[in-house]
Design a protein around this motif. Structure first.
Motif, PDB file in Angstrom:
ATOM      1  N   TRP A 184       0.799  -1.231   0.000  1.00 24.39           N
ATOM      2  CA  TRP A 184       0.000   0.000   0.000  1.00 24.39           C
ATOM      3  C   TRP A 184       0.833   1.283   0.000  1.00 24.39           C
ATOM      4  CZ3 TRP A 184      -2.476  -4.326   2.106  1.00 24.39           C
ATOM      5  CH2 TRP A 184      -3.760  -4.590   1.600  1.00 24.39           C
ATOM      6  N   GLY A 185       2.136   1.149   0.160  1.00 23.37           N
ATOM      7  CA  GLY A 185       2.969   2.334   0.142  1.00 23.37           C
ATOM      8  C   GLY A 185       2.767   3.240   1.336  1.00 23.37           C
TER       9      GLY A 185
ATOM     10  N   LEU B 128      -7.031  -6.893   7.199  1.00 20.83           N
ATOM     11  CA  LEU B 128      -7.382  -5.725   8.009  1.00 20.83           C
ATOM     12  C   LEU B 128      -6.884  -4.434   7.365  1.00 20.83           C
ATOM     13  CD1 LEU B 128      -6.722  -7.220  11.549  1.00 20.83           C
ATOM     14  CD2 LEU B 128      -8.932  -6.733  10.493  1.00 20.83           C
ATOM     15  N   ALA B 129      -5.742  -4.491   6.720  1.00 20.42           N
ATOM     16  CA  ALA B 129      -5.241  -3.312   6.005  1.00 20.42           C
ATOM     17  C   ALA B 129      -6.181  -2.949   4.866  1.00 20.42           C
ATOM     18  CB  ALA B 129      -3.838  -3.582   5.462  1.00 20.42           C
ATOM     19  N   ALA B 130      -6.778  -3.953   4.214  1.00 21.13           N
ATOM     20  CA  ALA B 130      -7.748  -3.697   3.152  1.00 21.13           C
ATOM     21  C   ALA B 130      -8.979  -2.987   3.711  1.00 21.13           C
ATOM     22  CB  ALA B 130      -8.147  -5.013   2.481  1.00 21.13           C
ATOM     23  N   HIS B 131      -9.428  -3.404   4.882  1.00 20.61           N
ATOM     24  CA  HIS B 131     -10.560  -2.721   5.520  1.00 20.61           C
ATOM     25  C   HIS B 131     -10.213  -1.254   5.789  1.00 20.61           C
ATOM     26  CE1 HIS B 131     -13.851  -5.515   6.309  1.00 20.61           C
ATOM     27  NE2 HIS B 131     -12.951  -6.470   6.524  1.00 20.61           N
TER      28      HIS B 131
ATOM     29  N   ASN C 152      -7.764  -6.974  -6.696  1.00 15.68           N
ATOM     30  CA  ASN C 152      -7.710  -6.341  -8.017  1.00 15.68           C
ATOM     31  C   ASN C 152      -6.404  -5.580  -8.193  1.00 15.68           C
ATOM     32  OD1 ASN C 152      -9.921  -7.130  -9.440  1.00 15.68           O
ATOM     33  ND2 ASN C 152     -11.123  -5.287  -9.098  1.00 15.68           N
ATOM     34  N   LYS C 153      -5.962  -4.966  -7.106  1.00 12.78           N
ATOM     35  CA  LYS C 153      -4.734  -4.167  -7.165  1.00 12.78           C
ATOM     36  C   LYS C 153      -3.498  -5.028  -6.940  1.00 12.78           C
ATOM     37  CE  LYS C 153      -2.932   0.257  -5.462  1.00 12.78           C
ATOM     38  NZ  LYS C 153      -3.180   1.402  -4.535  1.00 12.78           N
ATOM     39  N   PHE C 154      -3.645  -6.039  -6.079  1.00 12.80           N
ATOM     40  CA  PHE C 154      -2.524  -6.929  -5.748  1.00 12.80           C
ATOM     41  C   PHE C 154      -2.993  -8.381  -5.920  1.00 12.80           C
ATOM     42  CE2 PHE C 154      -2.666  -3.319  -2.670  1.00 12.80           C
ATOM     43  CZ  PHE C 154      -1.680  -2.535  -3.259  1.00 12.80           C
TER      44      PHE C 154
ATOM     45  N   LYS D 223      -4.729 -15.283  -4.094  1.00  9.75           N
ATOM     46  CA  LYS D 223      -4.177 -16.628  -3.892  1.00  9.75           C
ATOM     47  C   LYS D 223      -3.894 -16.877  -2.416  1.00  9.75           C
ATOM     48  CE  LYS D 223      -0.342 -19.618  -5.304  1.00  9.75           C
ATOM     49  NZ  LYS D 223       0.890 -19.724  -6.115  1.00  9.75           N
ATOM     50  N   LEU D 224      -3.371 -15.868  -1.721  1.00 12.01           N
ATOM     51  CA  LEU D 224      -3.058 -16.008  -0.298  1.00 12.01           C
ATOM     52  C   LEU D 224      -4.322 -16.301   0.505  1.00 12.01           C
ATOM     53  CD1 LEU D 224      -1.178 -15.748   2.184  1.00 12.01           C
ATOM     54  CD2 LEU D 224      -1.602 -13.274   2.106  1.00 12.01           C
TER      55      LEU D 224
END
Length: 277
Positions: free
Chosen positions: A43-44, A93-96, A131-133, A138-139
């Motif tokens: 996410w940078g 959780l980072a996606a949330h 979609n971005k990663f 797969k993970l």
């Protein structure tokens, strides 16, 4: 006092050594830096990670006040290593945190309804992240594909686990037509509504209602079966010589709903139907 605070906050070397002695599996203190680098590479940006005692049943990772709380230790799950489990939890959780613009209001909703909304919301944010990663799909899929041994706490749990896998992978099916219909609507609409948590709310409530209706159907069926069994016992105990014919005795006492069920049953149903035919 400052040293005590650092010790119990797992910031001092002594506290980390003590945790390593007491806990088994993959430890948070051994992976925290790797997880920070991992999330930053995706996410940078930096995320705040904290260990949380996970030695009680029902614990699940969570975020609060923009801090991600992960278990202080995890075990490998099947062929998925402890480090990969940590990565899956942290990335979820980072996606949330990255893709939730406002909280879903719980006003007027039950905890059960919020649970199913959350299930769809999990899939929504994971869709955006994958979609971005693409590697994240797969993970997460490697964990969702695992069949857990032993009896489930609730018979619906296995179906919900399968549903979560289907939301992650469009090629998977639950083999339940109604559930697969909800999955199909998710995949058909997620691309256009990936930024709308209203989408999660609508599908989550639909999923809740489906299971609530099934629960009511099972309750009603049990009631009808119990009433039919009771009528069977009365029919078998009734005696024609008493001058009270069976048909007349039960004609007005057997509800039509029980009669309808009895027609579809075996011996018990046929015996009960003697009362109304």
């Amino acid at each position: 006092l400052d040293n005590l605070v650092r010790y119990f906050s797992l910031e001092s070397a002594d506290s980390k050594k003590m945790l390593q002695k007491e806990r088994r599996g993959t430890l948070f203190v051994d992976t925290q830096r790797k997880l920070n680098f991992y999330l930053r590479a995706l996410w940078g940006r930096d995320f705040f990670l904290r260990p949380t005692a996970a030695d009680h049943e029902g614990f699940k990772p969570y975020f609060k006040d923009h801090v991600i709380h992960l278990p202080d230790a995890v075990d490998a799950i099947g062929t998925v290593s402890g480090l990969e489990v940590y990565r899956a939890q942290a990335a979820h959780l980072a996606a949330h945190l990255s893709y939730t613009t406002s909280a879903i209001s719980s006003e007027g909703l039950s905890p059960a309804q919020m649970f199913f909304i959350g299930l769809i919301e999990d899939a929504r944010v994971e869709y955006k992240a994958a979609n971005k990663f693409p590697g994240l799909k797969k993970l997460w899929g490697s964990l969702l594909a695992i069949d857990h041994e032993g009896a489930a706490e609730h018979p619906t749990l296995r179906l919900l686990e399968r549903l979560a896998h289907c939301l992650n992978d469009v090629t998977i099916r639950t083999d339940d037509a109604r559930f697969d219909g909800i999955v199909a609507r998710f995949h058909a609409g997620i691309d256009a509504q990936q930024d709308e948590h209203r989408f999660s709310r609508e599908l989550g409530l639909e999923l809740f209602q489906l299971l609530a209706d099934r629960k009511e159907e099972r309750r009603r069926m049990r009631t009808l079966l119990e009433r039919t069994a009771a009528l069977e016992a009365e029919v078998l105990a009734a005696s024609e010589p008493e001058g009270r014919p069976i048909r007349r005795l039960y004609r007005d006492r057997m509800p039509e709903e029980v009669a309808s069920l009895a027609r579809a049953l075996g011996t018990a149903g046929r015996l009960a139907l003697l009362a109304v035919q």
